[in-house]
Motif scaffolding. Sequence first.
Motif, PDB file in Angstrom:
ATOM      1  N   VAL A  83     -88.097  -0.060 -31.917  1.00  0.00           N
ATOM      2  CA  VAL A  83     -88.665   0.428 -33.162  1.00  0.00           C
ATOM      3  C   VAL A  83     -88.885   1.652 -33.560  1.00  0.00           C
ATOM      4  O   VAL A  83     -88.401   2.339 -34.535  1.00  0.00           O
ATOM      5  CB  VAL A  83     -90.115  -0.162 -33.017  1.00  0.00           C
ATOM      6  N   GLN A  84     -89.076   2.438 -32.359  1.00  0.00           N
ATOM      7  CA  GLN A  84     -89.138   3.937 -32.554  1.00  0.00           C
ATOM      8  C   GLN A  84     -87.582   4.436 -32.686  1.00  0.00           C
ATOM      9  O   GLN A  84     -87.382   5.571 -33.685  1.00  0.00           O
ATOM     10  CB  GLN A  84     -89.550   4.648 -31.216  1.00  0.00           C
ATOM     11  N   VAL A  85     -86.545   3.852 -32.301  1.00  0.00           N
ATOM     12  CA  VAL A  85     -85.043   4.111 -32.471  1.00  0.00           C
ATOM     13  C   VAL A  85     -84.722   3.812 -33.831  1.00  0.00           C
ATOM     14  O   VAL A  85     -84.156   4.774 -34.437  1.00  0.00           O
ATOM     15  CB  VAL A  85     -84.315   3.410 -31.488  1.00  0.00           C
ATOM     16  N   ALA A  86     -85.165   2.832 -34.448  1.00  0.00           N
ATOM     17  CA  ALA A  86     -85.081   2.674 -35.937  1.00  0.00           C
ATOM     18  C   ALA A  86     -85.621   3.662 -36.936  1.00  0.00           C
ATOM     19  O   ALA A  86     -85.104   3.810 -37.571  1.00  0.00           O
ATOM     20  CB  ALA A  86     -85.594   1.151 -36.404  1.00  0.00           C
ATOM     21  N   HIS A  87     -86.957   4.016 -36.389  1.00  0.00           N
ATOM     22  CA  HIS A  87     -87.660   4.956 -37.255  1.00  0.00           C
ATOM     23  C   HIS A  87     -87.182   6.511 -37.078  1.00  0.00           C
ATOM     24  O   HIS A  87     -86.852   7.118 -38.052  1.00  0.00           O
ATOM     25  CB  HIS A  87     -89.318   4.951 -36.742  1.00  0.00           C
ATOM     26  N   LEU A  88     -86.429   6.716 -35.841  1.00  0.00           N
ATOM     27  CA  LEU A  88     -85.783   7.833 -35.942  1.00  0.00           C
ATOM     28  C   LEU A  88     -84.531   8.115 -36.625  1.00  0.00           C
ATOM     29  O   LEU A  88     -84.237   8.782 -37.323  1.00  0.00           O
ATOM     30  CB  LEU A  88     -85.400   8.162 -34.182  1.00  0.00           C
ATOM     31  N   LEU A  89     -83.686   6.840 -36.532  1.00  0.00           N
ATOM     32  CA  LEU A  89     -82.530   6.729 -37.460  1.00  0.00           C
ATOM     33  C   LEU A  89     -82.955   6.745 -38.817  1.00  0.00           C
ATOM     34  O   LEU A  89     -82.143   7.596 -39.589  1.00  0.00           O
ATOM     35  CB  LEU A  89     -82.080   5.540 -37.240  1.00  0.00           C
ATOM     36  N   ARG A  90     -83.946   6.395 -39.355  1.00  0.00           N
ATOM     37  CA  ARG A  90     -84.446   6.341 -40.810  1.00  0.00           C
ATOM     38  C   ARG A  90     -84.763   7.933 -41.075  1.00  0.00           C
ATOM     39  O   ARG A  90     -84.081   8.471 -42.044  1.00  0.00           O
ATOM     40  CB  ARG A  90     -85.745   5.555 -40.973  1.00  0.00           C
TER      41      ARG A  90
END
Length: 230
Positions: A88-95
């Motif tokens: 989840v945090q990786v997806a937010h970081l990519l965003r």
Amino acid sequence: MRKHSDIPWLIIWLLIYLGFLILEIITGKCLAVTILKYGGLVLCFLYVLIYARKDTFLVAAMLLTLIADGILAFNNVSEWGVLVFILVQVAHLLRFSAILRKTPLIPVLLTMLVTVVGLLQKEIPLMFILSMAYGVLMFANIYKAFCWCKLDRSAASKCALFGFILFLLCDISVAFSYVTTTATLPHTITILASYFAWMFYLPAQVLIALSGKKRDFETEEILELPKMKF
């Protein structure tokens, strides 16, 4: 493009929020409380899917959030649940990295370093290693949200920043709750920590979901961070 009012969504979120907060005080943790909590998260995902489907990383993050919380609903100390929350945090970081046009190299490398070092130390519990990796990504996302807000000061960036601040407060409460279960502390403290976690968590997810709709994809400028390498 026609703008849709968020008021009906906010009213439903508020009713769900007050519902599980009050019900948990009266009955403690029960199936109805769990359904209300998870229902609020499902609503966040549906909101993003309807109004912010172009924000693909946010859609992915919200979907992974549902999966992670689904796992933790059955086992609140599941390592698999924490692992999905790392995604989840990786997806937010990519965003955030896509919005700011900056590669997330340093937080990714730091997360990998923490994970590898932890795994090499066989006496360190896997849950602690995963939690440390998660923490690195969480603080990286708060920093990225702050950078976005500092540069843009739009409703989207403000929702994201305040959402992640509440997300952090939730995680602090969760960490405290986990520690109290392993220490000789009164069970009441564990219950209070868990209660406060959800007091922060749903508003955090609502704000993060709102940050998707508030973005203007047609006029959004390319944001650059000169002299910043993180």
